[in-house]
Design a protein around this motif. Structure first.
Motif, PDB file in Angstrom:
ATOM      1  N   GLN A 114     137.102  18.088-102.144  1.00 18.41           N
ATOM      2  CA  GLN A 114     135.785  18.321-101.551  1.00 18.41           C
ATOM      3  C   GLN A 114     134.705  17.614-102.372  1.00 18.41           C
ATOM      4  O   GLN A 114     134.387  18.031-103.480  1.00 18.41           O
ATOM      5  CB  GLN A 114     135.469  19.813-101.519  1.00 18.41           C
ATOM      6  CG  GLN A 114     136.367  20.662-100.662  1.00 18.41           C
ATOM      7  CD  GLN A 114     135.884  22.093-100.596  1.00 18.41           C
ATOM      8  OE1 GLN A 114     134.720  22.377-100.279  1.00 18.41           O
ATOM      9  NE2 GLN A 114     136.762  23.031-100.907  1.00 18.41           N
ATOM     10  N   ASP A 115     134.162  16.531-101.838  1.00 19.54           N
ATOM     11  CA  ASP A 115     132.945  15.909-102.368  1.00 19.54           C
ATOM     12  C   ASP A 115     131.895  16.105-101.282  1.00 19.54           C
ATOM     13  O   ASP A 115     131.975  15.465-100.233  1.00 19.54           O
ATOM     14  CB  ASP A 115     133.155  14.414-102.628  1.00 19.54           C
ATOM     15  CG  ASP A 115     134.154  14.142-103.736  1.00 19.54           C
ATOM     16  OD1 ASP A 115     133.730  13.992-104.885  1.00 19.54           O
ATOM     17  OD2 ASP A 115     135.369  14.096-103.433  1.00 19.54           O
ATOM     18  N   SER A 116     130.921  16.967-101.516  1.00 18.30           N
ATOM     19  CA  SER A 116     130.040  17.346-100.416  1.00 18.30           C
ATOM     20  C   SER A 116     128.652  17.732-100.897  1.00 18.30           C
ATOM     21  O   SER A 116     128.424  17.965-102.087  1.00 18.30           O
ATOM     22  CB  SER A 116     130.652  18.530 -99.653  1.00 18.30           C
ATOM     23  OG  SER A 116     130.838  19.633-100.529  1.00 18.30           O
ATOM     24  N   GLY A 117     127.727  17.793 -99.966  1.00 14.82           N
ATOM     25  CA  GLY A 117     126.373  18.223-100.271  1.00 14.82           C
ATOM     26  C   GLY A 117     125.685  18.722 -99.013  1.00 14.82           C
ATOM     27  O   GLY A 117     126.157  18.478 -97.886  1.00 14.82           O
ATOM     28  N   ILE A 118     124.592  19.447 -99.214  1.00 11.75           N
ATOM     29  CA  ILE A 118     123.783  19.948 -98.103  1.00 11.75           C
ATOM     30  C   ILE A 118     122.337  19.530 -98.331  1.00 11.75           C
ATOM     31  O   ILE A 118     121.808  19.647 -99.439  1.00 11.75           O
ATOM     32  CB  ILE A 118     123.861  21.487 -97.998  1.00 11.75           C
ATOM     33  CG1 ILE A 118     125.237  21.936 -97.497  1.00 11.75           C
ATOM     34  CG2 ILE A 118     122.777  22.037 -97.055  1.00 11.75           C
ATOM     35  CD1 ILE A 118     125.426  23.446 -97.445  1.00 11.75           C
ATOM     36  N   VAL A 119     121.719  19.025 -97.282  1.00  6.02           N
ATOM     37  CA  VAL A 119     120.278  18.799 -97.294  1.00  6.02           C
ATOM     38  C   VAL A 119     119.721  19.595 -96.107  1.00  6.02           C
ATOM     39  O   VAL A 119     120.210  19.483 -94.989  1.00  6.02           O
ATOM     40  CB  VAL A 119     119.925  17.294 -97.200  1.00  6.02           C
ATOM     41  CG1 VAL A 119     120.611  16.613 -96.036  1.00  6.02           C
ATOM     42  CG2 VAL A 119     118.416  17.106 -97.090  1.00  6.02           C
ATOM     43  N   VAL A 146     116.657  27.035 -91.109  1.00  5.82           N
ATOM     44  CA  VAL A 146     116.087  25.701 -90.845  1.00  5.82           C
ATOM     45  C   VAL A 146     117.259  24.763 -90.549  1.00  5.82           C
ATOM     46  O   VAL A 146     118.406  25.062 -90.882  1.00  5.82           O
ATOM     47  CB  VAL A 146     115.283  25.171 -92.064  1.00  5.82           C
ATOM     48  CG1 VAL A 146     114.017  25.975 -92.291  1.00  5.82           C
ATOM     49  CG2 VAL A 146     116.146  25.151 -93.328  1.00  5.82           C
ATOM     50  N   PRO A 147     117.005  23.626 -89.920  1.00  6.05           N
ATOM     51  CA  PRO A 147     118.088  22.660 -89.680  1.00  6.05           C
ATOM     52  C   PRO A 147     118.676  22.191 -91.016  1.00  6.05           C
ATOM     53  O   PRO A 147     118.010  22.190 -92.042  1.00  6.05           O
ATOM     54  CB  PRO A 147     117.390  21.506 -88.957  1.00  6.05           C
ATOM     55  CG  PRO A 147     116.147  22.107 -88.379  1.00  6.05           C
ATOM     56  CD  PRO A 147     115.720  23.166 -89.344  1.00  6.05           C
ATOM     57  N   TYR A 148     119.941  21.778 -90.977  1.00  9.79           N
ATOM     58  CA  TYR A 148     120.561  21.259 -92.192  1.00  9.79           C
ATOM     59  C   TYR A 148     121.611  20.219 -91.836  1.00  9.79           C
ATOM     60  O   TYR A 148     122.084  20.141 -90.697  1.00  9.79           O
ATOM     61  CB  TYR A 148     121.183  22.380 -93.024  1.00  9.79           C
ATOM     62  CG  TYR A 148     122.475  22.954 -92.497  1.00  9.79           C
ATOM     63  CD1 TYR A 148     123.708  22.560 -93.016  1.00  9.79           C
ATOM     64  CD2 TYR A 148     122.477  23.913 -91.478  1.00  9.79           C
ATOM     65  CE1 TYR A 148     124.888  23.103 -92.553  1.00  9.79           C
ATOM     66  CE2 TYR A 148     123.656  24.469 -91.005  1.00  9.79           C
ATOM     67  CZ  TYR A 148     124.869  24.050 -91.544  1.00  9.79           C
ATOM     68  OH  TYR A 148     126.040  24.588 -91.078  1.00  9.79           O
ATOM     69  N   ALA A 149     121.963  19.421 -92.821  1.00 12.28           N
ATOM     70  CA  ALA A 149     123.007  18.414 -92.662  1.00 12.28           C
ATOM     71  C   ALA A 149     124.049  18.633 -93.745  1.00 12.28           C
ATOM     72  O   ALA A 149     123.708  18.821 -94.909  1.00 12.28           O
ATOM     73  CB  ALA A 149     122.418  17.004 -92.786  1.00 12.28           C
ATOM     74  N   GLU A 170     118.850  13.580 -88.450  1.00  8.92           N
ATOM     75  CA  GLU A 170     117.583  13.093 -88.970  1.00  8.92           C
ATOM     76  C   GLU A 170     117.432  13.407 -90.457  1.00  8.92           C
ATOM     77  O   GLU A 170     116.897  12.590 -91.226  1.00  8.92           O
ATOM     78  CB  GLU A 170     116.420  13.700 -88.179  1.00  8.92           C
ATOM     79  CG  GLU A 170     115.030  13.252 -88.625  1.00  8.92           C
ATOM     80  CD  GLU A 170     114.788  11.756 -88.460  1.00  8.92           C
ATOM     81  OE1 GLU A 170     113.814  11.265 -89.059  1.00  8.92           O
ATOM     82  OE2 GLU A 170     115.556  11.084 -87.734  1.00  8.92           O
ATOM     83  N   LEU A 171     117.882  14.572 -90.889  1.00  7.14           N
ATOM     84  CA  LEU A 171     117.806  14.909 -92.312  1.00  7.14           C
ATOM     85  C   LEU A 171     118.683  13.977 -93.138  1.00  7.14           C
ATOM     86  O   LEU A 171     118.286  13.533 -94.226  1.00  7.14           O
ATOM     87  CB  LEU A 171     118.233  16.364 -92.527  1.00  7.14           C
ATOM     88  CG  LEU A 171     117.208  17.419 -92.120  1.00  7.14           C
ATOM     89  CD1 LEU A 171     117.865  18.802 -92.098  1.00  7.14           C
ATOM     90  CD2 LEU A 171     116.012  17.414 -93.073  1.00  7.14           C
TER      91      LEU A 171
END
Length: 357
Positions: free
Chosen positions: A99-104, A78-81, A191-192
């Motif tokens: 590294q300060d990061s996240g995935i949606v 699926v798409p992700y950001a 968009e996410l």
């Protein structure tokens, strides 16, 4: 004018095929940016340096996707950001950066697909984090990182998590919310990322207790200026006599401006952009905005001369500056900037408490 050497390095980063190659390019960039430091304005330096950080991170992510495909794990289902938080989110990284990061990611098509999608992004995130470590980016000490399941989930689960954080007055949850406010898309589906920010801003001002807790968090770090106008230095240990530029100047101002921006519903993440937009919306007088921006530039400049070093192959920096490196003129400039920072903190406290009633 763009530096031709840096432009060439950016091109090589974009076409690098291995993490080893990226690490070598990161070292070259580090050396090149150090050489350029005396020739660029503070804003030019940060703009150019953060452009390189973004390019390195994007290439690592692209290579991680390719690695997943080669291992038979397929392409993103699926798409992700991929989001950066902290100084990366604010585009205020120095030569060293953790590294300060996240995935949606997008919602799976069905409940049956959910576990498969979760597994893919868990493995992708772990690959990215490990590759970034090889490239010289240490993981976040506070575990705000995409390989932590709490920071890697579907947009629906993210929205539920934000609702939970807003419903609780827990100190740690409020800290997480402030971290999300600095989130910026570095790779993937715009968009996410927008939906996540919409979920954040839809609840913020409707929760007075959360705003109060945000204020408490914002005021936690004080400007390092004593009651008699003296610089407050480290008293003990190997760093005795040094000045904590990160937590005694830079972070207090970042926090104060961020809280003003959150209450104004601003989507900008860099501190200087937030100051500019607050002025554009008549929430800061032009004179005040100019003074705050110049003060922040002083803090940004001093952050660049704090000690950078490598540790276990990764670039690190504790944000402290040896007092011996400050000339009298620099000390006077810093003291004046810290006084402005103290006034800003008092202003934010008074304004926020006034809104809360």
């Amino acid at each position: 004018m763009s530096d031709p050497v840096r432009v060439q390095l950016l091109g090589e980063i974009g076409s690098a095929e291995t993490i080893t190659a990226l690490r070598g390019l990161r070292d070259q960039v580090h050396n090149r940016m150090e050489a350029l430091l005396p020739t660029l304005s503070v804003e030019q330096f940060y703009d150019q340096l953060n452009e390189v950080h973004d390019a390195l991170i994007r290439r690592v992510i692209a290579l991680a996707e390719a690695d997943m495909a080669r291992m038979g794990k397929g392409s993103p289902p699926v798409p992700y950001a991929y989001l950066l938080f902290g100084s990366g989110g604010r585009q205020e990284q120095t030569l060293s950066s953790d590294q300060d990061s996240g995935i949606v990611y997008g919602n799976p098509d069905s409940e049956d697909d959910k576990a498969k999608v979760e597994t893919y992004f868990k493995e992708l995130a772990s690959t990215i984090v490990a590759s970034l470590q090889e490239t010289g980016y240490p993981p976040c000490d506070g575990n705000v990182i995409s390989s932590n399941p709490q920071w890697c989930m579907s947009i629906t689960d993210w929205e539920k998590q934000l609702d939970h954080w807003f419903d609780e007055a827990d100190w740690e949850f409020v800290r997480y919310l402030l971290i999300v406010a600095d989130g910026r898309l570095v790779y993937g589906d715009r968009e996410l990322a927008r939906k996540l920010k919409n979920a954040f801003y839809s609840d913020t001002l409707a929760k007075p207790l959360i705003v109060r807790r945000m204020l408490e968090n914002t005021m936690r770090h004080k400007m390092l200026l004593g009651v008699f106008g003296q610089l407050l230095k480290e008293q003990y240990g190997e760093e005795a006599g040094s000045i904590d530029i990160k937590y005694g100047a830079y972070i207090p101002m970042v926090n104060a401006i961020r809280l003003m921006a959150i209450q104004a519903g601003l989507r900008e993440t860099s501190t200087l952009e937030r100051i500019s937009e607050l002025k554009n919306r008549d929430m800061l007088a032009a004179e005040d905005a100019s003074v705050y921006a110049e003060t922040f530039r002083i803090f940004l400049k001093l952050r660049l001369i704090t000690i950078e070093h490598t540790e276990d192959g990764m670039f690190t920096n504790n944000g402290k500056l040896a007092g011996s490196r400050l000339t009298k003129e620099m000390k006077d400039e810093l003291k004046l900037a810290l006084k402005t920072g103290q006034k800003l903190q008092r202003r934010v406290y008074k304004q926020t408490m006034g809104k809360l009633g």
